[in-house]
Design a protein around this motif. Structure first.
Motif, PDB file in Angstrom:
ATOM      1  N   ILE A 102       0.847  -1.183   0.000  1.00  0.00           N
ATOM      2  CA  ILE A 102       0.000   0.000   0.000  1.00  0.00           C
ATOM      3  C   ILE A 102       0.889   1.241   0.000  1.00  0.00           C
ATOM      4  N   ALA A 103       0.629   2.183  -0.910  1.00  0.00           N
ATOM      5  CA  ALA A 103       1.319   3.468  -0.896  1.00  0.00           C
ATOM      6  C   ALA A 103       0.528   4.433  -0.019  1.00  0.00           C
ATOM      7  N   ALA A 104       1.199   5.069   0.932  1.00  0.00           N
ATOM      8  CA  ALA A 104       0.598   6.104   1.770  1.00  0.00           C
ATOM      9  C   ALA A 104       1.215   7.433   1.353  1.00  0.00           C
ATOM     10  N   VAL A 105       0.436   8.255   0.664  1.00  0.00           N
ATOM     11  CA  VAL A 105       0.972   9.432  -0.028  1.00  0.00           C
ATOM     12  C   VAL A 105       0.517  10.721   0.646  1.00  0.00           C
ATOM     13  N   ALA A 164      -4.136   8.409  -0.103  1.00  0.00           N
ATOM     14  CA  ALA A 164      -3.484   9.705  -0.283  1.00  0.00           C
ATOM     15  C   ALA A 164      -4.185  10.769   0.543  1.00  0.00           C
ATOM     16  N   SER A 165      -3.412  11.689   1.069  1.00  0.00           N
ATOM     17  CA  SER A 165      -4.012  12.811   1.778  1.00  0.00           C
ATOM     18  C   SER A 165      -4.438  13.863   0.767  1.00  0.00           C
ATOM     19  N   GLU A 166      -5.215  14.836   1.235  1.00  0.00           N
ATOM     20  CA  GLU A 166      -5.727  15.874   0.351  1.00  0.00           C
ATOM     21  C   GLU A 166      -4.623  16.790  -0.172  1.00  0.00           C
ATOM     22  N   THR A 167      -3.406  16.676   0.371  1.00  0.00           N
ATOM     23  CA  THR A 167      -2.277  17.469  -0.133  1.00  0.00           C
ATOM     24  C   THR A 167      -1.511  16.743  -1.231  1.00  0.00           C
ATOM     25  N   ALA A 168      -1.850  15.494  -1.503  1.00  0.00           N
ATOM     26  CA  ALA A 168      -1.104  14.707  -2.495  1.00  0.00           C
ATOM     27  C   ALA A 168      -1.360  15.217  -3.905  1.00  0.00           C
ATOM     28  N   THR A 169      -0.337  15.150  -4.723  1.00  0.00           N
ATOM     29  CA  THR A 169      -0.469  15.434  -6.150  1.00  0.00           C
ATOM     30  C   THR A 169       0.279  14.367  -6.927  1.00  0.00           C
ATOM     31  N   ALA A 209      -5.211  14.872  -5.414  1.00  0.00           N
ATOM     32  CA  ALA A 209      -5.672  13.563  -4.944  1.00  0.00           C
ATOM     33  C   ALA A 209      -7.139  13.328  -5.260  1.00  0.00           C
ATOM     34  N   THR A 210      -7.955  14.366  -5.168  1.00  0.00           N
ATOM     35  CA  THR A 210      -9.384  14.188  -5.443  1.00  0.00           C
ATOM     36  C   THR A 210      -9.612  13.748  -6.884  1.00  0.00           C
ATOM     37  N   ARG A 211      -8.865  14.331  -7.819  1.00  0.00           N
ATOM     38  CA  ARG A 211      -8.997  13.929  -9.222  1.00  0.00           C
ATOM     39  C   ARG A 211      -8.485  12.515  -9.422  1.00  0.00           C
ATOM     40  N   ALA A 212      -7.359  12.178  -8.788  1.00  0.00           N
ATOM     41  CA  ALA A 212      -6.811  10.823  -8.902  1.00  0.00           C
ATOM     42  C   ALA A 212      -7.795   9.795  -8.355  1.00  0.00           C
ATOM     43  N   ALA A 213      -8.492  10.152  -7.289  1.00  0.00           N
ATOM     44  CA  ALA A 213      -9.488   9.242  -6.723  1.00  0.00           C
ATOM     45  C   ALA A 213     -10.676   9.076  -7.659  1.00  0.00           C
ATOM     46  N   GLU A 214     -11.119  10.157  -8.271  1.00  0.00           N
ATOM     47  CA  GLU A 214     -12.213  10.087  -9.243  1.00  0.00           C
ATOM     48  C   GLU A 214     -11.878   9.140 -10.386  1.00  0.00           C
ATOM     49  N   LEU A 223      -7.311   5.923  -9.402  1.00  0.00           N
ATOM     50  CA  LEU A 223      -5.905   5.687  -9.065  1.00  0.00           C
ATOM     51  C   LEU A 223      -5.706   5.581  -7.552  1.00  0.00           C
ATOM     52  N   VAL A 224      -6.550   6.259  -6.799  1.00  0.00           N
ATOM     53  CA  VAL A 224      -6.440   6.326  -5.338  1.00  0.00           C
ATOM     54  C   VAL A 224      -7.647   5.642  -4.709  1.00  0.00           C
TER      55      VAL A 224
END
Length: 257
Positions: free
Chosen positions: A98-101, A121-126, A167-172, A175-176
């Motif tokens: 698991i990656a914790a970003v 990923a946290s909300e600061t992740a890009t 991170a929100t876009r990656a989750a959509e 990817l996250v």
């Protein structure tokens, strides 16, 4: 000081690997690659370790390759024979990772998480593969793995623009797996790991293997791999324990055998 911290917890069945070069934005150099490979070697060798978490010392997960080493012509030093870039991206493994970003995971940082099975990923992740902005290519797996994890047209956009995405876009895009509050990615990844470690470890490993090998195979291959996994798990002690615990209405006591 070590540039990678490795913390195995046999009682919880979880190991944490932390890239610890915050002064260099956790960029991968030779020592980072070698230490990550050594940590994965230890996880794979120890039956009591079932899930691994890979993270970086905040405020950055990993900025990718150490460009100072690249400029010196030391690109090969960032790869290991067994694991490839960062000692990881080409590594054959049996246990979930698991990656914790927290913070940016760019260039090789995105390629590292693409080599992981799950991402918190946290909300600061890009995220992004900006190599084209430096007249480089994402040679650590990003150019073929990204399109397997998110829609192909979007992956192509990432590869050709070099833009970064939150991170929100990656989750959509898928990817996250989970987005947490700032600074809480490791906590979220640990909770996810604990949801995995309540299950029979051999069954988890076999399920991971069939998912990876069967998802892009034709159905006949997928059925064959599923049947073989079923045969293997049915010969384990945990197979009997799982059925016995169910009948006795108690939590199972897994041994990994």
């Amino acid at each position: 000081m070590p540039v990678v911290r490795y913390e195995p917890d046999a009682e919880r069945h979880i190991a944490v690997i932390t890239i610890d070069r915050p002064e260099a934005r956790n960029a991968v150099n030779q020592e980072v690659a070698e230490r990550i490979e050594e940590a994965i070697d230890d996880v794979e060798a120890r039956d009591e370790l079932w899930v691994t978490i890979l993270t970086g010392t905040p405020p950055v997960f990993c900025s990718g390759a150490d460009l100072k080493e690249v400029a010196r012509g030391n690109v090969k030093s960032l790869w290991t024979e067994k694991g490839g870039f960062a000692g990881l991206v080409r590594r054959e493994r049996t246990k979930p990772l698991i990656a914790a970003v927290d913070g940016p995971a760019l260039a090789g940082g995105t390629e590292i998480l693409l080599a992981c099975d799950l991402v918190v990923a946290s909300e600061t992740a890009t995220f992004g593969i900006p190599e084209v902005r430096r007249s480089l290519v994402a040679a650590g797996g990003g150019l073929f793995r990204l399109g397997r994890r998110i829609p192909f047209a979007i992956a192509m956009e990432w590869a050709l623009t070099g833009d970064s995405y939150p991170a929100t876009r990656a989750a959509e895009l898928g990817l996250v797996n989970e987005v947490t509050a700032e600074g809480k990615a490791l906590e979220g990844a640990t909770a996810l790991a604990e949801r995995i470690t309540v299950n029979a470890p051999v069954a988890v490993q076999l399920s991971r293997s069939v998912m990876l090998e069967g998802t892009w195979a034709d159905e006949s291959e997928g059925w064959a791999r599923s049947r073989e996994a079923g045969r293997v798990v049915s010969r384990t002690n945990d197979f009997t324990e799982g059925l016995t615990a169910f009948a006795e209405k108690r939590p199972p006591r897994w041994t990994g055998s």
